[in-house]
Design an enzyme around this catalytic site. Structure first.
Site, PDB file in Angstrom:
ATOM      1  N   ARG A  26      32.614  41.203  56.847  1.00 39.03           N
ATOM      2  CA  ARG A  26      31.683  41.734  55.842  1.00 39.03           C
ATOM      3  C   ARG A  26      32.325  42.853  55.021  1.00 39.03           C
ATOM      4  O   ARG A  26      32.155  42.906  53.796  1.00 39.03           O
ATOM      5  CB  ARG A  26      30.403  42.215  56.529  1.00 39.03           C
ATOM      6  N   ARG A 120      29.802  20.494  60.823  1.00 31.37           N
ATOM      7  CA  ARG A 120      28.611  21.338  60.687  1.00 31.37           C
ATOM      8  C   ARG A 120      28.009  21.218  59.289  1.00 31.37           C
ATOM      9  O   ARG A 120      28.707  21.364  58.288  1.00 31.37           O
ATOM     10  CB  ARG A 120      28.967  22.804  60.977  1.00 31.37           C
ATOM     11  N   SER A 164      20.635  28.968  60.668  1.00 28.28           N
ATOM     12  CA  SER A 164      21.592  30.080  60.663  1.00 28.28           C
ATOM     13  C   SER A 164      21.129  31.179  59.731  1.00 28.28           C
ATOM     14  O   SER A 164      20.591  30.904  58.652  1.00 28.28           O
ATOM     15  CB  SER A 164      22.966  29.591  60.217  1.00 28.28           C
ATOM     16  N   SER A 165      21.365  32.425  60.127  1.00 28.98           N
ATOM     17  CA  SER A 165      21.096  33.565  59.253  1.00 28.98           C
ATOM     18  C   SER A 165      22.192  33.742  58.209  1.00 28.98           C
ATOM     19  O   SER A 165      22.036  34.514  57.261  1.00 28.98           O
ATOM     20  CB  SER A 165      20.982  34.842  60.085  1.00 28.98           C
ATOM     21  N   GLN A 166      23.305  33.021  58.358  1.00 29.31           N
ATOM     22  CA  GLN A 166      24.436  33.198  57.441  1.00 29.31           C
ATOM     23  C   GLN A 166      24.108  32.733  56.024  1.00 29.31           C
ATOM     24  O   GLN A 166      24.666  33.255  55.058  1.00 29.31           O
ATOM     25  CB  GLN A 166      25.666  32.466  57.974  1.00 29.31           C
ATOM     26  N   SER A 192      18.879  34.952  64.545  1.00 30.36           N
ATOM     27  CA  SER A 192      19.848  36.052  64.570  1.00 30.36           C
ATOM     28  C   SER A 192      19.502  37.163  63.580  1.00 30.36           C
ATOM     29  O   SER A 192      20.324  37.586  62.767  1.00 30.36           O
ATOM     30  CB  SER A 192      21.260  35.513  64.282  1.00 30.36           C
ATOM     31  N   ASP A 309      25.986  35.649  70.364  1.00 30.63           N
ATOM     32  CA  ASP A 309      27.403  35.469  70.689  1.00 30.63           C
ATOM     33  C   ASP A 309      27.784  36.017  72.061  1.00 30.63           C
ATOM     34  O   ASP A 309      28.948  35.954  72.450  1.00 30.63           O
ATOM     35  CB  ASP A 309      28.283  36.098  69.611  1.00 30.63           C
ATOM     36  N   LYS A 336      26.892  25.703  66.398  1.00 27.26           N
ATOM     37  CA  LYS A 336      28.082  26.540  66.279  1.00 27.26           C
ATOM     38  C   LYS A 336      29.329  25.650  66.234  1.00 27.26           C
ATOM     39  O   LYS A 336      29.253  24.491  65.839  1.00 27.26           O
ATOM     40  CB  LYS A 336      28.121  27.533  67.447  1.00 27.26           C
TER      41      LYS A 336
END
Length: 431
Positions: A26, A120, A164-166, A192, A309, A336
């Site tokens: 990040r 994915r 996913s929070s991504q 998450s 994780d 994942k």
């Protein structure tokens, strides 16, 4: 390369926790999105963070590095118009950069790991980028993915947080740079949430203003913002340290891990609380975790969504606990590097563990007497699975061979060096 893990009854020594992979990726991104020069102290070195370094350099950032820090001169809102980007096997890097690549005219993310990241899907983010006016071509939501952007538009955006929070984090990095103000609504559930908190923390440090609802399901993002060049210091990494702490808990040990801040926003810091619940003797003061393990553990119940994780490492510890442990709300583990429920539990069973799966739960019937081992195990190219299976191998009755263990480098390249330094019997062998 494979690793042979030989049963090791005692661990002893001190290590410095690796720097956080999540914060490093990040900080690298916000430094690249700033106009000016930023410095990141103690960055993580892993395949994920190296992928972000490589890609921001390709997009026009100037990156200089020494043993202590990285100095980055950013490209701001004007990345170079590259034609290809290679994120390796780094899912978070792919998703964050899919959003940033929408500032470029035509970028293809190539597929170098067809058996892992290449499997994915990223449909929810693709759909959200479409709402910004970005054209995306893909193979059923999977790599290779081509982004045809150049002038994404802000406005009202809806994104699913179910997988996913991504996807949400990717939009939070992009939307402040757009001409229009944006409103982001998260649909369904948000996985998450703690990791979204890390994204918001880093954005705030980079001078970006975002108004988030208390439940993190709605955001107002003013447009026309600029990332500010800053100095950042990366904190120690709880997800990787979780496996070290679990290894100390299942053995007779006197192990100290430095650089693990008590007030960290990393959800995986919960591993310390879970090991305490399991009655592992430990202290956590002044950023230092000191474990004096006796190998005796009690079963726990834990909501794994808080600490995604670290769940596999906690499950590995629970394999040797007295009683039945339950880790629930963990369905996102299925999406994942591999299916971290089905694939991981199949390998644990090979080693002799008594485990069950539900769609969003892992049930562990502990075996305090230990497991048989004496088998070869497939880690499915997954760094978290490799680390967790190693913990089980330390307490098995016969050695375990873990296939393709070099993939631990995705997040923790010196994991086995650290274990050896603590006295673990681990040995690299040719596949």
């Amino acid at each position: 390369m494979d690793v042979i893990v030989t049963p090791t009854p005692r661990l002893n020594g001190e290590i410095q926790a690796l720097s956080s992979k999540n914060y490093t990726t990040r900080y690298l991104l916000v430094a690249a999105l700033a106009e000016g020069t930023s410095t990141i102290y103690y960055p993580a070195h892993s395949e994920d963070s190296d992928a972000m370094r490589r890609c921001i350099r390709d997009l026009g950032a100037k990156v200089e590095e020494d043993d202590e820090k990285i100095v980055i001169t950013g490209f701001g809102r004007h990345p170079l118009p590259v034609s290809e980007l290679d994120v390796g096997n780094a899912g978070a890097v792919l998703r964050f950069l899919m959003a940033i690549a929408s500032l470029c005219p035509d970028v293809t993310f190539i597929n170098r790991y067809p058996d892992s990241l290449g499997k994915r899907p990223h449909d929810d983010l693709i759909d959200a980028l479409g709402q910004l006016g970005v054209s995306v071509t893909h193979r059923e939501g999977k790599l290779p993915i081509t982004i045809k952007g150049g002038s994404p538009r802000g406005g009202k955006i809806r994104v699913s947080g179910n997988v996913s929070s991504q996807y949400l984090s990717a939009l939070l990095f992009l939307t402040p740079l757009l001409e229009e103000d944006s409103e982001i609504e998260v649909l369904h559930d948000l996985k998450s949430k703690v990791v979204v908190g890390q994204t918001l923390e880093v954005l705030e440090q980079a001078g970006i203003q975002i108004e988030a609802s208390e439940d993190l399901m709605f955001y107002r993002v003013p447009g026309r913002q600029s990332y500010k060049a800053q100095n950042y210091t990366v904190q120690g990494d709880y997800p990787g340290s979780a496996a070290i702490l679990a290894a100390a808990a299942v053995t007779e040990s006197d192990v100290t891990v430095h650089r693990l801040a008590e007030n960290s926003r990393q959800g995986e810091r919960a591993v310390v609380d879970v090991l305490r619940m399991m009655e592992t003797p430990l202290t956590h003061e002044n950023g230092i975790v000191h474990v004096q393990g006796n190998g005796k553990l009690k079963a726990v119940e834990f909501d794994g969504d808080q600490a995604t994780d670290a769940v596999l490492a906690m499950v590995a510890a629970a394999v040797f606990a007295e009683g039945t442990s339950r880790f629930y709300n963990v369905e996102n583990l299925r999406y994942k590097e591999c299916d971290r429920i089905t694939d991981y539990l199949n390998e644990l069973r090979k080693a002799g563990a008594n485990v069950e799966e539900r769609q969003s739960e892992i049930i562990v019937h502990g075996r305090p007497e230990g497991v048989e081992g004496g088998v070869e195990i497939n880690a499915h190219y997954d760094h978290r699975v490799i680390m967790a299976l190693t913990v089980v191998g330390l307490r098995a009755k016969a050695p375990i061979r873990i296939k393709d263990a070099h993939h631990v480098a995705k997040s923790y390249p010196i994991y086995f060096d650290h274990l050896k330094a603590l006295g673990a019997k681990v040995e690299w062998v040719e596949a």
